[in-house]
Scaffold this motif. Structure first.
Motif, PDB file in Angstrom:
ATOM      1  N   VAL A 190       0.867  -1.176   0.000  1.00  0.00           N
ATOM      2  CA  VAL A 190       0.000   0.000   0.000  1.00  0.00           C
ATOM      3  C   VAL A 190       0.903   1.225   0.000  1.00  0.00           C
ATOM      4  N   ARG A 191       0.909   1.935  -1.078  1.00  0.00           N
ATOM      5  CA  ARG A 191       1.716   3.155  -1.206  1.00  0.00           C
ATOM      6  C   ARG A 191       1.053   4.275  -0.422  1.00  0.00           C
ATOM      7  N   VAL A 215      -5.644   7.860   8.668  1.00  0.00           N
ATOM      8  CA  VAL A 215      -5.108   7.521   7.364  1.00  0.00           C
ATOM      9  C   VAL A 215      -4.929   6.006   7.333  1.00  0.00           C
ATOM     10  N   SER A 216      -5.798   5.327   6.590  1.00  0.00           N
ATOM     11  CA  SER A 216      -5.872   3.875   6.589  1.00  0.00           C
ATOM     12  C   SER A 216      -4.923   3.263   5.568  1.00  0.00           C
ATOM     13  N   TYR A 217      -4.153   2.289   6.029  1.00  0.00           N
ATOM     14  CA  TYR A 217      -3.215   1.573   5.163  1.00  0.00           C
ATOM     15  C   TYR A 217      -3.609   0.112   4.996  1.00  0.00           C
ATOM     16  N   ALA A 218      -3.800  -0.607   6.083  1.00  0.00           N
ATOM     17  CA  ALA A 218      -4.122  -2.032   6.013  1.00  0.00           C
ATOM     18  C   ALA A 218      -5.582  -2.244   6.398  1.00  0.00           C
ATOM     19  N   THR A 237      -7.490  -3.352   1.045  1.00  0.00           N
ATOM     20  CA  THR A 237      -6.113  -3.300   0.551  1.00  0.00           C
ATOM     21  C   THR A 237      -5.428  -4.659   0.610  1.00  0.00           C
ATOM     22  N   GLY A 238      -6.184  -5.707   0.934  1.00  0.00           N
ATOM     23  CA  GLY A 238      -5.632  -7.050   0.897  1.00  0.00           C
ATOM     24  C   GLY A 238      -5.411  -7.712   2.240  1.00  0.00           C
TER      25      GLY A 238
END
Length: 124
Positions: free
Chosen positions: A4-5, A20-23, A27-28
């Motif tokens: 995730v960029r 700020v959501s990454y995972a 996103t998998g």
């Protein structure tokens, strides 16, 4: 390999804070969610009871954290473990933004004191 960029992270704002959501599942990630929280100076988030364990790591700044009625000041580098069923509140009584990293499991919900249930989109 899911990567995730930073440009792909999804930002949400609620109660004066930015998430700020990454995972997340979108996103998998199948089991875990992780996000950066930005808590501006003067922000007081309402107390909420969580249904999943959260690991809250403070990256920068300092905050007043209230967990099940007990308040402590946490500073950069400190980690707070919030067990499922705990009531949690955050206050930034300083003059600068604090940033955190939070990890939890998919399916997190929070209940406010008035009974309102929140299903955060960054954690599902």
């Amino acid at each position: 390999m899911p990567v995730v960029r930073s440009s792909e992270a999804v930002t949400h704002e609620i109660h004066g804070a930015r998430f700020v959501s990454y995972a997340a599942p979108r996103t998998g990630s199948k089991e875990l969610c992780a996000w950066r929280g930005e808590i501006p100076a003067g922000t007081r988030a309402p107390a909420h009871t969580v249904n999943r364990e959260e690991i809250f790591h403070l990256l920068t700044g300092e905050l007043l954290i209230t967990l099940d009625g007990r308040t402590e000041r946490v500073t950069a580098g400190d980690t707070v473990i919030i067990n499922a069923g705990a009531t949690f509140a955050v206050e930034n009584d300083t003059d600068r933004t604090a940033t955190s990293w939070v990890t939890t499991s998919v399916g997190l919900e929070a209940e406010l004191a008035d009974g309102t249930r929140i299903t955060p989109p960054w954690a599902n």
